[in-house]
Design a protein around this motif. Structure first.
Motif, PDB file in Angstrom:
ATOM      1  N   LYS A 105      25.798 108.375 -35.321  1.00 47.76           N
ATOM      2  CA  LYS A 105      27.206 108.365 -35.709  1.00 47.76           C
ATOM      3  C   LYS A 105      27.984 109.521 -35.097  1.00 47.76           C
ATOM      4  N   PHE A 106      27.395 110.723 -35.096  1.00 45.86           N
ATOM      5  CA  PHE A 106      28.139 111.915 -34.694  1.00 45.86           C
ATOM      6  C   PHE A 106      27.732 112.481 -33.330  1.00 45.86           C
ATOM      7  N   GLY A 107      26.528 112.176 -32.876  1.00 47.37           N
ATOM      8  CA  GLY A 107      26.070 112.700 -31.594  1.00 47.37           C
ATOM      9  C   GLY A 107      25.239 113.958 -31.764  1.00 47.37           C
ATOM     10  N   MET A 108      24.221 114.092 -30.953  1.00 44.81           N
ATOM     11  CA  MET A 108      23.289 115.215 -31.061  1.00 44.81           C
ATOM     12  C   MET A 108      23.961 116.549 -30.755  1.00 44.81           C
ATOM     13  N   PHE A 165      34.665 117.929 -39.864  1.00 47.56           N
ATOM     14  CA  PHE A 165      33.754 117.839 -38.723  1.00 47.56           C
ATOM     15  C   PHE A 165      33.862 116.493 -38.024  1.00 47.56           C
ATOM     16  N   ALA A 166      33.999 115.427 -38.785  1.00 43.26           N
ATOM     17  CA  ALA A 166      34.057 114.087 -38.205  1.00 43.26           C
ATOM     18  C   ALA A 166      35.235 113.914 -37.264  1.00 43.26           C
ATOM     19  N   ALA A 167      36.279 114.717 -37.437  1.00 39.57           N
ATOM     20  CA  ALA A 167      37.483 114.583 -36.610  1.00 39.57           C
ATOM     21  C   ALA A 167      37.492 115.553 -35.427  1.00 39.57           C
ATOM     22  N   CYS A 168      36.470 116.381 -35.299  1.00 37.77           N
ATOM     23  CA  CYS A 168      36.436 117.402 -34.250  1.00 37.77           C
ATOM     24  C   CYS A 168      35.763 116.882 -32.982  1.00 37.77           C
ATOM     25  N   THR A 169      36.321 117.260 -31.847  1.00 35.34           N
ATOM     26  CA  THR A 169      35.663 116.998 -30.572  1.00 35.34           C
ATOM     27  C   THR A 169      34.644 118.102 -30.310  1.00 35.34           C
ATOM     28  N   VAL A 170      33.786 117.876 -29.340  1.00 32.71           N
ATOM     29  CA  VAL A 170      32.812 118.903 -28.961  1.00 32.71           C
ATOM     30  C   VAL A 170      33.533 120.164 -28.489  1.00 32.71           C
TER      31      VAL A 170
END
Length: 235
Positions: free
Chosen positions: A100-103, A144-149
Motif C-alpha cells: 500500500k505505501f511502498g518500502m 504519512f499516507a499523504a506524503c511523497t518520498v
C-alpha cells in the motif's frame, strides 16, 4: 517462513509484452500501479528471506564471513543498502502495508519515527503525523499516507538540523518571491535555473543554482535590473 522458502520461482526467459494499441490512459495507470504493487511485494519477500538468512546465520554456517559477504558474492544485482532496507521494513510491516505505501516510504517513516519520537501503528501507519517543511521553511503537518518520498526526506532533514533561532519575516518571503520571479523570467524556458529561499539561523538567504555558465551575464543583468533595484529600495 519455511513455506516462504519452499516456494519455487519459474525460470526461463521472460515473455515479451507490448501495450495494446487501444490502451487508454486509465488502463495504463492501472497496469503501472499493479506492477509497482507487485514490485513492493517482491521487495518485502526479499527482506523476509534476507532477515531469515541473517537470523539463522546461514551464511556463516556455509563458510561466509556474514550475510553481507554472502550477498555481495551471490546477489550482485542488488545493493547491500537495498537489502538492509527491505529487511528492516519487512521485519516491522506486513506485505499488505508494504504494498500500500511502498518500502522506501515505510523505511523513511521508521527513520522519522526515531528522530521525532513518534508513535506509529505498524498495522495502520497512514494517519501518522509528519511535519513537512516547504522550500521556505514553512512547516505543515500531513498524514504519512499523504506524503511523497521527497516530503518525507525533507521532514527527516528538518528533524536532523538544529531549529533556526527565529522564523523568517513575511516581508522577506514576499521579497524573495519577487526577486525569484524577476530572475527566472530573464532565462529561457528549460534552463535549469533555481532560486531558493532558506532560513540560515533566522536570516533569510537566497541560493541561486543551475545558472548556465554561458548565461552568467543574464544573471548579472537580472540582479542589476531597475525592477529589482526598486524592490530592494523599499526593504
Amino acid at each position: 517462513m519455511f513455506k516462504l522458502l519452499q516456494q519455487s520461482f519459474k525460470g526461463g526467459p521472460p515473455v515479451q509484452w507490448t501495450p495494446p494499441d487501444d490502451m487508454s490512459l486509465e488502463q495504463a495507470r492501472v497496469e503501472m500501479v499493479g506492477l509497482l504493487a507487485q514490485e513492493e511485494i517482491n521487495h518485502h519477500r526479499l527482506g523476509l528471506i534476507y532477515s531469515y538468512v541473517v537470523d539463522k546465520k546461514l551464511a556463516e554456517l556455509s563458510g561466509y564471513k556474514d550475510a553481507k559477504d554472502w550477498a555481495h558474492q551471490n546477489l550482485g544485482q542488488v545493493s547491500q543498502s537495498a537489502l538492509s532496507l527491505y529487511g528492516t521494513v519487512a521485519n516491522r510491516f506486513s506485505a499488505a502495508v508494504a504494498q500500500k505505501f511502498g518500502m522506501t516510504a515505510l523505511y523513511l517513516l521508521l527513520t522519522y519515527k526515531e528522530l521525532a519520537g513518534l508513535k506509529v501503528d505498524h498495522d495502520e501507519p497512514g494517519p501518522a503525523p509528519i511535519d513537512v517543511p516547504d522550500a521556505k521553511g514553512v512547516v505543515t503537518s500531513k498524514p504519512f499516507a499523504a506524503c511523497t518520498v521527497a516530503e518525507l526526506r525533507r521532514a527527516i532533514l528538518a528533524k536532523r538540523k538544529p531549529t533556526s533561532s527565529k522564523p523568517l519575516p513575511p516581508e522577506a518571503v514576499t521579497l524573495a518571491d519577487q526577486v525569484t520571479q524577476a530572475v527566472v523570467s530573464c532565462f529561457q524556458k528549460g534552463d535549469p535555473v533555481r532560486v531558493q529561499l532558506r532560513n540560515h539561523q533566522g536570516e533569510p538567504v537566497l541560493d541561486f543554482r543551475g545558472i548556465p555558465l554561458a548565461k552568467l551575464k543574464q544573471l548579472v543583468a537580472a540582479l542589476t535590473a531597475d525592477a529589482i533595484a526598486e524592490l530592494l529600495a523599499h526593504t
